[in-house]
Write a protein that holds these residues in place. Structure first.
Motif, PDB file in Angstrom:
ATOM      1  N   UNK A 101      17.924   7.312   4.047  1.00  0.00           N
ATOM      2  CA  UNK A 101      19.265   7.704   3.431  1.00  0.00           C
ATOM      3  C   UNK A 101      19.028   9.372   2.818  1.00  0.00           C
ATOM      4  N   UNK A 102      17.853   9.368   2.116  1.00  0.00           N
ATOM      5  CA  UNK A 102      17.650  10.681   1.540  1.00  0.00           C
ATOM      6  C   UNK A 102      17.276  11.812   2.604  1.00  0.00           C
ATOM      7  N   UNK A 103      16.659  11.534   3.407  1.00  0.00           N
ATOM      8  CA  UNK A 103      16.533  12.342   4.757  1.00  0.00           C
ATOM      9  C   UNK A 103      17.538  12.516   5.245  1.00  0.00           C
ATOM     10  N   UNK A 104      18.762  11.644   5.706  1.00  0.00           N
ATOM     11  CA  UNK A 104      19.854  11.885   6.348  1.00  0.00           C
ATOM     12  C   UNK A 104      20.863  12.848   5.565  1.00  0.00           C
ATOM     13  N   UNK A 105      20.644  12.893   3.977  1.00  0.00           N
ATOM     14  CA  UNK A 105      21.526  13.555   3.257  1.00  0.00           C
ATOM     15  C   UNK A 105      21.012  14.874   3.412  1.00  0.00           C
ATOM     16  N   UNK A 106      19.648  15.126   3.105  1.00  0.00           N
ATOM     17  CA  UNK A 106      18.916  16.545   3.223  1.00  0.00           C
ATOM     18  C   UNK A 106      19.398  17.296   4.645  1.00  0.00           C
ATOM     19  N   UNK A 107      19.454  16.460   5.715  1.00  0.00           N
ATOM     20  CA  UNK A 107      19.573  17.019   6.873  1.00  0.00           C
ATOM     21  C   UNK A 107      21.117  17.523   7.304  1.00  0.00           C
ATOM     22  N   UNK A 108      22.000  16.572   6.716  1.00  0.00           N
ATOM     23  CA  UNK A 108      23.372  16.638   7.014  1.00  0.00           C
ATOM     24  C   UNK A 108      24.297  17.285   5.915  1.00  0.00           C
ATOM     25  N   UNK A 109      23.845  17.509   4.690  1.00  0.00           N
ATOM     26  CA  UNK A 109      24.401  18.123   3.683  1.00  0.00           C
ATOM     27  C   UNK A 109      23.787  19.378   2.991  1.00  0.00           C
ATOM     28  N   UNK A 110      24.799  20.166   2.443  1.00  0.00           N
ATOM     29  CA  UNK A 110      24.448  21.202   1.684  1.00  0.00           C
ATOM     30  C   UNK A 110      24.744  20.920   0.280  1.00  0.00           C
ATOM     31  N   UNK A 111      23.898  21.165  -0.895  1.00  0.00           N
ATOM     32  CA  UNK A 111      24.261  20.843  -2.100  1.00  0.00           C
ATOM     33  C   UNK A 111      24.279  22.162  -3.156  1.00  0.00           C
ATOM     34  N   UNK A 112      25.355  21.898  -3.922  1.00  0.00           N
ATOM     35  CA  UNK A 112      25.430  23.064  -4.962  1.00  0.00           C
ATOM     36  C   UNK A 112      25.768  22.387  -6.303  1.00  0.00           C
ATOM     37  N   UNK A 113      24.666  22.514  -7.424  1.00  0.00           N
ATOM     38  CA  UNK A 113      23.636  23.352  -7.429  1.00  0.00           C
ATOM     39  C   UNK A 113      22.702  22.763  -6.360  1.00  0.00           C
ATOM     40  N   UNK A 114      21.516  23.266  -5.941  1.00  0.00           N
ATOM     41  CA  UNK A 114      20.374  22.622  -5.220  1.00  0.00           C
ATOM     42  C   UNK A 114      19.816  21.536  -5.930  1.00  0.00           C
ATOM     43  N   UNK A 115      19.485  20.622  -5.007  1.00  0.00           N
ATOM     44  CA  UNK A 115      18.652  19.490  -5.746  1.00  0.00           C
ATOM     45  C   UNK A 115      17.046  19.371  -4.888  1.00  0.00           C
ATOM     46  N   UNK A 116      16.533  18.663  -5.645  1.00  0.00           N
ATOM     47  CA  UNK A 116      15.130  18.318  -5.173  1.00  0.00           C
ATOM     48  C   UNK A 116      15.091  17.088  -4.260  1.00  0.00           C
ATOM     49  N   UNK A 117      14.717  17.079  -2.833  1.00  0.00           N
ATOM     50  CA  UNK A 117      14.527  15.806  -2.349  1.00  0.00           C
ATOM     51  C   UNK A 117      13.016  15.388  -2.357  1.00  0.00           C
ATOM     52  N   UNK A 118      12.902  14.088  -2.661  1.00  0.00           N
ATOM     53  CA  UNK A 118      11.276  13.609  -3.019  1.00  0.00           C
ATOM     54  C   UNK A 118      11.303  12.505  -1.989  1.00  0.00           C
ATOM     55  N   UNK A 119      10.213  12.282  -1.155  1.00  0.00           N
ATOM     56  CA  UNK A 119      10.063  11.213  -0.562  1.00  0.00           C
ATOM     57  C   UNK A 119       8.984  10.483  -1.115  1.00  0.00           C
ATOM     58  N   UNK A 120       9.488   9.762  -2.069  1.00  0.00           N
ATOM     59  CA  UNK A 120       8.739   8.802  -2.920  1.00  0.00           C
ATOM     60  C   UNK A 120       7.931   7.702  -2.073  1.00  0.00           C
ATOM     61  N   UNK A 121       8.405   7.385  -0.851  1.00  0.00           N
ATOM     62  CA  UNK A 121       7.726   6.265  -0.397  1.00  0.00           C
ATOM     63  C   UNK A 121       7.231   5.223  -1.114  1.00  0.00           C
TER      64      UNK A 121
END
Length: 185
Positions: free
Chosen positions: A24-44
């Protein structure tokens, strides 16, 4: 630019539905632009190693699976840290145990980010396979929309990119990581 909000995908991509937070987080990062920017973390399956993030950001959204007694696969819940810890979490995986324990420890710290968990009840966390069961695929867009709503409540606006990357493309990046890009984000 300082980023005040982090979104953490948590889970194990190699045990079918348990990887849904990562996907889900990877999908969001690849398909959306966020304002303000957010940090995407692969917490695994980092569990306790995620603790510093809960003291670094103002707000943290954890996207994961949460096995809950009596709830069927695909049930989406949005809970504050306290609601999550007080709930009926069954803790069927090591990752679910570590996230719960990490949150318990962090909640006693002097400072902890305002933390929200967007969880989905998995159907299959045993099969050694990158992918999602039909139950989670059927609810996928609802899950993504729920995460977007939580981010919006934190003041983060999302704009969908025109060049959409499919869920299957995202799953492929976890199943067949390239040497150049690695697994995940």
């Amino acid at each position: 630019m300082n980023k005040d909000v982090a979104i953490i995908g948590s889970g194990n991509a190699f045990f079918k539905d348990e990887g849904v937070g990562l996907y889900a987080v990877k999908y969001l990062k690849e398909n959306y632009e966020f304002t303000p920017e957010i940090e995407f973390v692969d917490g695994g399956t980092l569990g306790f190693l995620l603790m510093p993030l809960l003291q670094e950001y103002k707000e943290v959204v954890i996207v994961n699976t949460a096995s809950e007694e009596g709830k069927e696969a695909g049930k989406i819940t949005v809970k504050s840290c306290n609601e999550f810890l007080e709930g009926t979490l069954v803790k069927k995986t090591a990752n679910e145990v570590e996230i719960a324990e990490m949150l318990q420890i962090c909640s006693m710290a002097e400072y902890m980010a305002d933390t929200v968990l967007v969880s989905i009840v998995p159907e299959d966390i045993i099969s050694v396979e990158v992918g999602l069961t039909t139950a989670l695929r059927d609810i996928w867009q609802d899950y993504i929309n729920t995460v977007l709503e939580v981010l919006q409540q934190s003041g983060v606006k999302a704009k969908r990119r025109e060049d959409k990357i499919s869920l299957d493309d995202i799953l492929h990046t976890f199943a067949y990581p390239s040497i150049e890009h690695g697994r995940g984000f």
